[in-house]
Design an enzyme around this catalytic site. Structure first.
Site, mmCIF file in Angstrom:
data_model
loop_
_atom_site.group_PDB
_atom_site.id
_atom_site.type_symbol
_atom_site.label_atom_id
_atom_site.label_comp_id
_atom_site.label_asym_id
_atom_site.label_seq_id
_atom_site.Cartn_x
_atom_site.Cartn_y
_atom_site.Cartn_z
ATOM 1 N N HIS A 314 27.906 -50.001 7.932
ATOM 2 C CA HIS A 314 28.356 -49.556 9.251
ATOM 3 C C HIS A 314 27.510 -50.158 10.369
ATOM 4 O O HIS A 314 28.035 -50.594 11.401
ATOM 5 C CB HIS A 314 28.292 -48.023 9.325
ATOM 6 C CG HIS A 314 29.274 -47.345 8.420
ATOM 7 N ND1 HIS A 314 29.030 -46.120 7.843
ATOM 8 C CD2 HIS A 314 30.489 -47.723 7.980
ATOM 9 C CE1 HIS A 314 30.073 -45.777 7.096
ATOM 10 N NE2 HIS A 314 30.959 -46.729 7.164
ATOM 11 N N LEU A 315 26.200 -50.192 10.167
ATOM 12 C CA LEU A 315 25.318 -50.749 11.193
ATOM 13 C C LEU A 315 25.594 -52.232 11.398
ATOM 14 O O LEU A 315 25.637 -52.722 12.535
ATOM 15 C CB LEU A 315 23.850 -50.523 10.810
ATOM 16 C CG LEU A 315 22.792 -51.127 11.740
ATOM 17 C CD1 LEU A 315 22.991 -50.673 13.174
ATOM 18 C CD2 LEU A 315 21.389 -50.764 11.258
#
Length: 744
Positions: A314-315
């Site tokens: 996600h990051l």
């Protein structure tokens, strides 16, 4: 002591005696001395293991003084053996460095002489075993030992499948060495957490000089086995990086950035010092994979993270979407050099092949270069959104679904997945509905090599937009909710005001429940014992320009036949719309909080062997012929959340099917649902041993799986009309797709 124990003791004493005799002689070949040192290490470890096992049994309360005294002697013996293992490992590391160290190991590996690595890897195995005997993460220690021994036995082939055998061997060993180094770091960090406060109190009580007190913890670490384990890992990692073509860098988002380097512990709002102005490149010690880079500061143009991170976490996805140059660095020497530039201006240049960091002097005429486009110095000043951020905001506003477009369903209808659309259910549920239709078509599609594109989609239902508001109205809480929503729009980050409002709003929403009739309706759609996952499907996620990857909650492992637990899971997903992170993310994107709406996607939960994320265009070099896959053992949350470690990483050509292994997995845990266990909204974390995982062992299986994933990803890219960010898993021999969205 029994006969076996006495034999173990005699073996160690004899081995130590031979080693001491060799040390006195100056004309003994170094390889013979090294052999004896390793033999002594192994015999010492065996003896210590025997003592630790004997000391595990407790003493009776009425044990005589002699028994207590003997036990104390055995414990001192065990501690003495641990200390002596430090000495032996230190001698080994020194001898290895004197013999050429990494350069010698690289040369031997290039000649495919794997036996030259036997002693270094064997020494590391004994060091890891010593940490396990000290009670530190014993399952993790056993897994690392098994992997090192397995890779050692496999040797270095000329070819592995269609790939260079030396490179594949180096990548496999590197994965386990990174894991071992991570273990050593965690051990040292635990000492740093335990010792300083207590040492300070004792030092003050006994009047010990302040400098001695301050340096005690570091001295204790440097005098322990973990220090030698860390040194040996560093030395071996330098060799395998050279063999695999790595430099200690890994690029997630390529590009150029110029700014002040600022070291922070984590990427969180408020982490930037107020005194720092202009563009910033963060040097980040730790990340959990759920951060929002721009939430920590809109003037952040680059990130250097000092740990491994899955590219498609996600990051990583958010950084790509926010146009922030993002790299990771694992090389200790490079990290030391980077820290020398803290609070200084630097230029960060990152490509798929190389990363370069250099000092930079502003002369008023230079340009800041970031991922995607150039920024002038004037655009990067604190307090002003950069042109890049404004472009992102505009894209998000255009792509997001406003409240005026949301079809609020107030009738309590539960939608079939095939009937979900963006207006009633959000982009995630709508795409899952379309996936269900495409799954039937995929069974008839093959690529030119005859690889099937076939996939399945788990059964699902949707609680549409408006259900949360209906629940609030039914409980008499709607006006309070609306009032708090107005406050959250203007709540300040400074002083914790926003945190308080977010917590209160989340608590209010989490206390709601969907109607009992709705839960009963959902329960009828699934088998009685079916385990379900309750997922978000907001109108502000899974959109072009606003993926919202990992921003909202999913609650796994619940049953609709348990209405209270299931209803609570639905309410938790609703409430995740108002986490601090979600609110700040929408602020950055220019989306008013009142515009956000949440539908809930309910799907049958799978118990996969493997989970994966695909990007149908290579995210680093933007090669549109290549699908990049990241694969983890067990459930996909380990992969998507950015848990520290590396997944299996494959790059596969969509057209000719050629596959390249970029990395082997070393994530320490896999998340699983235990069959027959409680459906309590939780999953279990199990230690992974990659010496038993087919994807690490079998190149043919790895190649064939990569081809299947690439074929499925390419099929979805064609049907959805743009590059896709795809999440799915492997159950038996079947590929399941659980989500797809536009690739940032």
């Amino acid at each position: 002591m029994d006969n076996q124990s006495m034999s173990t003791l005699r073996t160690f004493i004899a081995s130590k005696k031979r080693m001491d005799e060799l040390e006195k002689s100056s004309n003994i070949p170094s390889d013979r001395a090294m052999e004896q040192l390793i033999g002594t290490l192994h015999s010492l470890t065996g003896l210590r293991a025997m003592l630790v096992k004997g000391l595990e049994s407790g003493l009776r309360n009425d044990a005589p003084d002699t028994a207590i005294a003997n036990r104390q002697k055995w414990r001192l013996c065990e501690i003495g053996l641990e200390d002596y293992s430090f000495v032996l490992l230190s001698r080994f590391v020194n001898a290895l460095e004197a013999g050429g160290g990494p350069s010698w190991l690289v040369r031997e590996a290039n000649f495919r002489n794997a036996t030259s690595w036997d002693h270094p890897l064997g020494a590391l195995v004994t060091g890891i075993r010593q940490l396990g005997l000290s009670g530190w993460q014993q399952n993790e220690c056993i897994a690392i030992e098994n992997e090192l021994q397995c890779w050692q036995k496999r040797g270095i082939p000329e070819m592995e499948g269609n790939e260079n055998g030396i490179i594949i061997w180096a990548l496999r060993v590197k994965a386990t060495l990174d894991r071992a180094h991570r273990l050593a770091e965690a051990y040292s960090d635990s000492l740093l957490q335990v010792f300083p406060t207590r040492v300070q109190k004792l030092g003050n009580a006994f009047g010990i000089p302040e400098n001695t007190v301050r340096t005690y913890t570091e001295a204790e670490i440097r005098a322990s086995v973990v220090f030698q384990v860390s040194k040996l890992c560093t030395l071996l990692l330098k060799a395998v990086r050279s063999l695999s073509g790595g430099q200690g860098w890994d690029t997630l988002v390529p590009g150029k950035a110029i700014g002040t380097l600022v070291e922070v512990e984590k990427i969180v709002p408020g982490s930037l010092p107020a005194a720092v102005s202009g563009s910033v490149i963060l040097l980040v010690n730790k990340a959990d994979g759920d951060e929002e880079v721009k939430a920590a500061g809109e003037n952040i143009v680059g990130v250097i993270l000092l740990q491994e991170l899955p590219h498609l976490s996600h990051l990583g996805v958010r950084a790509r979407q926010e146009k922030v140059v993002f790299v990771t660095c694992e090389d200790e020497e490079k990290i030391i050099e980077l820290r020398k530039h803290n609070r200084q201006s630097i230029k960060l240049e990152a490509s798929a092949e190389t990363v370069h960091v250099s000092p930079f002097s502003f002369d008023g005429k230079k340009e800041l270069v970031t991922a995607g486009r150039k920024l002038t110095l004037a655009e990067s000043t604190v307090g002003n959104k950069s042109a890049e951020m404004q472009s992102f905001t505009k894209s998000a506003k255009i792509s997001s679904v406003s409240r005026s477009q949301v079809v609020a369903n107030l009738g309590g209808v539960i939608l079939e997945l095939s009937k979900a659309d963006i207006g009633s259910s959000g982009a995630k549920a709508a795409s899952c509905g379309r996936l269900a239709t495409l799954a039937q078509l995929s069974t008839k599609v093959y690529n030119e090599q005859g690889i099937p594109a076939s996939f399945c989609v788990p059964e699902g239902r949707v609680i549409p937009f408006g259900a949360m508001e209906s629940a609030l109205e039914a409980s008499g809480s709607l006006k309070q909710f609306q009032s708090m929503l107005e406050k959250i729009e203007k709540g300040r980050v400074e002083g914790g005001e926003l945190d308080i409002i977010c917590s209160e709003l989340q608590a209010l929403v989490a206390a709601q429940r969907p109607p009992k009739a709705n839960i009963e309706s959902i329960a009828k759609c699934f088998p009685l014992d079916a385990r379900l996952i309750v997922r978000s499907s907001a109108n502000v996620e899974d959109l072009a320009g606003m993926s919202g990857a990992g921003l909202y909650d999913s609650i796994p492992n619940v049953r609709a036949s348990d209405p209270e637990r299931f209803g609570s899971a639905v309410a938790q997903v609703w409430a995740s719309l108002y986490t601090r992170r979600a609110v700040l993310s929408r602020r950055i994107a220019g989306v008013p909080q009142r515009e956000a709406a949440m539908a809930v996607l309910i799907q049958e939960m799978l118990s996969p062997q493997l989970s994966f994320v695909l990007h149908t265009v290579s995210p680093v070099d933007q090669n549109d012929k290549v699908v990049q896959a990241e694969i983890a053992s067990g459930l996909g949350e380990t992969l998507a959340s950015g848990t520290r470690g590396t997944p299996w990483r494959l790059a596969v050509n969509k057209f000719d099917g050629t596959a390249k292994t970029l990395a082997f997995a070393n994530l320490s845990e896999e998340l699983v649902v235990i069959t027959g266990g409680p459906a309590d909204g939780k999953v279990m974390a199990l230690t992974v041993d990659y010496s038993k995982k087919t994807l690490s062992l079998d190149p043919i299986y790895r190649y064939q799986l990569g081809q299947r994933l690439a074929t499925t990803g390419f099929f979805l890219e064609q049907k959805f009309g743009c590059p896709q960010d795809v999440e799915g898993c492997l159950v038996g021999n079947s590929i399941y797709i659980v989500q797809t969205r536009p690739q940032p």
